[in-house]
Write a protein that holds these residues in place. Sequence first.
Motif, short mmCIF file in Angstrom:
data_model
loop_
_atom_site.label_atom_id
_atom_site.label_comp_id
_atom_site.label_asym_id
_atom_site.label_seq_id
_atom_site.Cartn_x
_atom_site.Cartn_y
_atom_site.Cartn_z
N THR A 57 82.27 47.27 -86.30
CA THR A 57 81.21 46.50 -86.96
C THR A 57 81.61 46.11 -88.37
N THR A 86 84.01 43.30 -88.25
CA THR A 86 83.25 42.08 -87.96
C THR A 86 82.64 41.52 -89.23
N TRP A 126 76.22 37.63 -86.50
CA TRP A 126 76.23 39.06 -86.85
C TRP A 126 75.08 39.78 -86.18
N TYR A 182 75.83 40.44 -82.56
CA TYR A 182 76.81 41.52 -82.41
C TYR A 182 76.16 42.87 -82.67
N ASP A 183 75.31 42.92 -83.68
CA ASP A 183 74.69 44.18 -84.07
C ASP A 183 73.71 44.69 -83.02
N GLU A 197 74.20 44.85 -79.83
CA GLU A 197 74.87 45.56 -78.74
C GLU A 197 75.06 47.04 -79.10
N SER A 212 77.11 49.54 -79.05
CA SER A 212 78.50 49.87 -78.76
C SER A 212 78.78 51.37 -78.84
N HIS A 245 88.19 42.71 -78.29
CA HIS A 245 87.83 42.37 -79.66
C HIS A 245 88.91 41.56 -80.37
N ILE A 261 87.39 38.26 -79.86
CA ILE A 261 86.15 38.17 -80.62
C ILE A 261 86.45 37.99 -82.10
N PHE A 272 82.93 33.24 -79.12
CA PHE A 272 82.37 34.50 -79.60
C PHE A 272 81.23 34.96 -78.69
N LEU A 319 81.50 38.23 -76.44
CA LEU A 319 80.59 39.33 -76.74
C LEU A 319 80.02 39.91 -75.45
N HIS A 322 81.18 43.82 -73.47
CA HIS A 322 80.18 44.84 -73.18
C HIS A 322 79.76 44.86 -71.71
#
Length: 412
Positions: free
Chosen positions: A218, A221, A263, A266-267, A269, A271, A289, A292, A332, A336, A340
């Motif tokens: 993160t 990223t 962002w 992405y946040d 997910e 992970s 990644h 990504i 992206f 993403l 996942h």
Amino acid sequence: MTNSAHSGRLRVRMRGRSVDEPHRASTRLELLFDLSFVVAVAAIVSQLGHAIGAGHPLSGLLPFLQVFFAIWWAWMNFTWFASSYDTDDVPYRLLTWVQMVGVLILAAGVPAAFGHDDYLAITVGYLVMRSGLVAQWLRAARDDRPGRRTALRYAIGIAVLEALWLLRLLPAELDVLPAVVANPVFLALAAAELAIPVWAERARGTAWHPHHIAERYTLFTIILLGESVLAVSTGVADALDHGLRPTLVVTALSGLVLLFALWWLYDLEPSGAALSDRRTRSFVWGYAHYAIFAALAALGAGLEVAVRNGDGRTGTSSLVTGYAVAIPTALFLVLLWAAHAGMVAHSPIRTRVLFGTSAAVLIAPVATAAIPTSTVVVVALLAATAVAVTLAAQRDASVARVDSRRGSGRGS
């Protein structure tokens, strides 16, 4: 063992850390280490932006992908090693510093790689980075008896590959290695690099911490998004030479909206939990990644050109500029999902939202061809809509769960 307990001590025995260590977070040294990569990423984003602005993005794409592989792979290897063996003692700090020096050497060689196909400084910087990591793995092999075989596999594999990278450089420097051969050789060596962790971990898995790894990714990223913010700022500074214009302000603000929306997605997910539940799938998650991160870096270059070309004064094709933003954004979103997929049973972001948004983003440059300055606006709105739809779905699901529990309570 916590990192703070041994911070700055002369020497600490290097043993595998606990995979469920509580409150594990990035250390100050890791954050300092990341700063050196800011320089390297900024260099390749700038060079790709120049290629796009000059109207020949494909000529800058290959060196961008190759140099970014070196940057990403060195960062990733350090990150997973640190998650397993970080002691934060004097030898560990000094070997980390060596790797930082290698990153800066690599960054200094970026213009030559893009402009003259000269990878000497890139290779030397990569050698310095990898040498520091080999020393770390040898230290782990000496101190951590249960993990010795794995550590030695890493050390040997990295050392052999580094020798092969140097051998690849020699005929290139002598100008006897044609591009038709150089590129397949690069792909073969890159594939071998990716195979080393798979081979090494078969001996015995390292004790990386899932939530620490998720946080580190993160943070990287955020670094890449920060480079895009810098790229937007650079584009604004260049465009201001022609005076402040409404299109400039709108494009720049739209670029920031786009970055914030990506962002946010992405946040969303989970992970850390996914890696904790499915450690065996970490290779797919981690390797995905590369694409990504590369998409985010390329987006920075596209946004810089889009801002600078706000009213078409630079002469860059509106379609080239539009797709320099749309393609990285769409990639992206799709990647993403790919990273996942299979990691989480129920992703908070619905597949059709990501794929639908990606398709709309790719159509946007053509749909806005009559008003080129609106492309970034439309792409940003599409990404923001994906966030809004996802949050609305989460809210509805939360309300449904509450209603279900209330119904069960009344029934009992």
